[in-house]
Design a protein around this motif. Sequence first.
Motif, PDB file in Angstrom:
ATOM      1  N   GLY A 102       0.787  -1.230   0.000  1.00 31.51           N
ATOM      2  CA  GLY A 102       0.000   0.000   0.000  1.00 31.51           C
ATOM      3  C   GLY A 102       0.813   1.271   0.000  1.00 31.51           C
ATOM      4  N   GLY A 103       2.101   1.174   0.358  1.00 29.65           N
ATOM      5  CA  GLY A 103       2.966   2.341   0.326  1.00 29.65           C
ATOM      6  C   GLY A 103       2.820   3.284   1.506  1.00 29.65           C
ATOM      7  N   ARG A 324     -13.301 -10.786  -1.111  1.00 32.76           N
ATOM      8  CA  ARG A 324     -11.885 -10.945  -0.762  1.00 32.76           C
ATOM      9  C   ARG A 324     -10.949 -10.321  -1.785  1.00 32.76           C
ATOM     10  NH1 ARG A 324      -9.976 -13.476   3.218  1.00 32.76           N
ATOM     11  NH2 ARG A 324     -11.984 -14.458   3.642  1.00 32.76           N
ATOM     12  N   SER A 325     -11.370 -10.203  -3.029  1.00 36.22           N
ATOM     13  CA  SER A 325     -10.531  -9.621  -4.070  1.00 36.22           C
ATOM     14  C   SER A 325     -10.405  -8.111  -3.957  1.00 36.22           C
ATOM     15  CB  SER A 325     -11.070  -9.989  -5.451  1.00 36.22           C
ATOM     16  OG  SER A 325     -12.426  -9.577  -5.576  1.00 36.22           O
ATOM     17  N   VAL A 331     -13.931   0.729  -9.144  1.00 38.93           N
ATOM     18  CA  VAL A 331     -14.855   1.095  -8.077  1.00 38.93           C
ATOM     19  C   VAL A 331     -14.275   2.234  -7.240  1.00 38.93           C
ATOM     20  CG1 VAL A 331     -15.978   0.296  -5.960  1.00 38.93           C
ATOM     21  CG2 VAL A 331     -15.976  -1.158  -7.995  1.00 38.93           C
ATOM     22  N   VAL A 332     -12.974   2.183  -6.954  1.00 33.98           N
ATOM     23  CA  VAL A 332     -12.349   3.277  -6.201  1.00 33.98           C
ATOM     24  C   VAL A 332     -12.508   4.590  -6.967  1.00 33.98           C
ATOM     25  CG1 VAL A 332     -10.159   4.213  -5.363  1.00 33.98           C
ATOM     26  CG2 VAL A 332     -10.728   1.807  -4.958  1.00 33.98           C
ATOM     27  N   ARG A 355      -3.751  -3.001  -1.827  1.00 38.20           N
ATOM     28  CA  ARG A 355      -3.775  -2.604  -3.246  1.00 38.20           C
ATOM     29  C   ARG A 355      -4.722  -1.432  -3.466  1.00 38.20           C
ATOM     30  NH1 ARG A 355      -3.539  -8.261  -3.644  1.00 38.20           N
ATOM     31  NH2 ARG A 355      -5.795  -8.454  -3.944  1.00 38.20           N
ATOM     32  N   ASP A 356      -5.868  -1.473  -2.779  1.00 34.92           N
ATOM     33  CA  ASP A 356      -6.817  -0.371  -2.926  1.00 34.92           C
ATOM     34  C   ASP A 356      -6.321   0.893  -2.221  1.00 34.92           C
ATOM     35  OD1 ASP A 356      -8.578  -1.754  -4.553  1.00 34.92           O
ATOM     36  OD2 ASP A 356      -9.732  -2.556  -2.870  1.00 34.92           O
TER      37      ASP A 356
END
Length: 392
Positions: A102-103, A324-325, A331-332, A355-356
């Motif tokens: 995620g950074g 879970r994915s 969508v974001v 990731r999101d």
Amino acid sequence: MIVTVGDVAAGGHCVARVDGEVYFVRHALPGERVRIEVTDRKKRFAFADAVEIIDPSPDRVEAPCPYAGPGKCGGCDFQHAAPEAQRRLKAHVLADQLTRIGGLDPARLEGLEVEELPWKEGALGWRTRMQYAVDADGKAGLRKHKSRDIVHIDQCAIATEPIRSAKVLARDWKGLGAVGVVDSDDDKLAVYTQMRRTSRPHHKSGPKTVHQRVADLEFDLAFDGFWQVHPLAAETFLDCVLDFLQPREGESAWDLYAGAGVFAAGIAGAVGETGRVVAVENAKSSHTAANLAEWKNAGAIDGDVAETVPALGGVDVVVLDPPRSGAGADVVAAMVTARPRAICYVACDAGALARDVKTFAEHGWEPTRLRAFDAFPMTQHFETVALFEPAS
């Protein structure tokens, strides 16, 4: 070979490195010296089981279930660790995923905990939904880790007491592929079966529609509809979402991947008659619209979230509980384009959340509050609730 085990990794493993080789080891704990047996080799790493514990961790305990361990049932990952140690392992995984994928700055995650859901049986007896695999002889059980092989058990230690008492495992299920049991809040068990090579469940006995309660809210859903498996999870998550979003009188809200509509109902009560709540869910088994029927300021759309959200216009607050994915880039992007003041994300997978988080950052949004809950004791899984707001 004998190895010294390093940090925990996602997936219920700990990492060991020997002569430049990486081994993902199950049934071990960080710092332990163990003998491993390789179970699967890949090009750049291997999976292994700890089959002998030479120098144990102080966090190691005797597994409460006799079916937990190398070559046995694959349902639980951490029965060999004390419950408080399990939560520390999960917190390490969450922090690692959010920083590495995620950074996020590690300093922002200092003191991060995975909180206990204080259940009457502790880390056991909490799972209200069980599905057992059935072998060719009609005997039900649970599968080994990453295997089609079935381990026959007399009961599952993490299943609720009513499920354990139902004796489903002692019955003959010949000709079937799976049998499931649902323990709902009305103290009635629903039993369903599945044929081999199909995912469509068939109602066997008990109520076809199960009843669930969250504080003073009531919900009905099909026996195969989605519901949190820990008895305390739904209310805990709703309280956290409302605390994070702080819905205001007259605001508009979306509940995406709404399931039975728990978050939608909770927010509808908070935004009042002048507010409005739209729930989006495409699983008819959730009975979303019916559960929201008593709320004049809330309604449900039967549709795919990625296809539906871009047409909904603007909104003040959003809650989402994706599969879970994760939510994914589309969508974001659709959510932030609607210009809400806050988005609350309920995640069952730390990697997908991470990731999101990275995608949110690309749109100028960041997580400002974070809580994690041990909604799946004895397993590698946990739940995270993150509040996203535009970066200052």
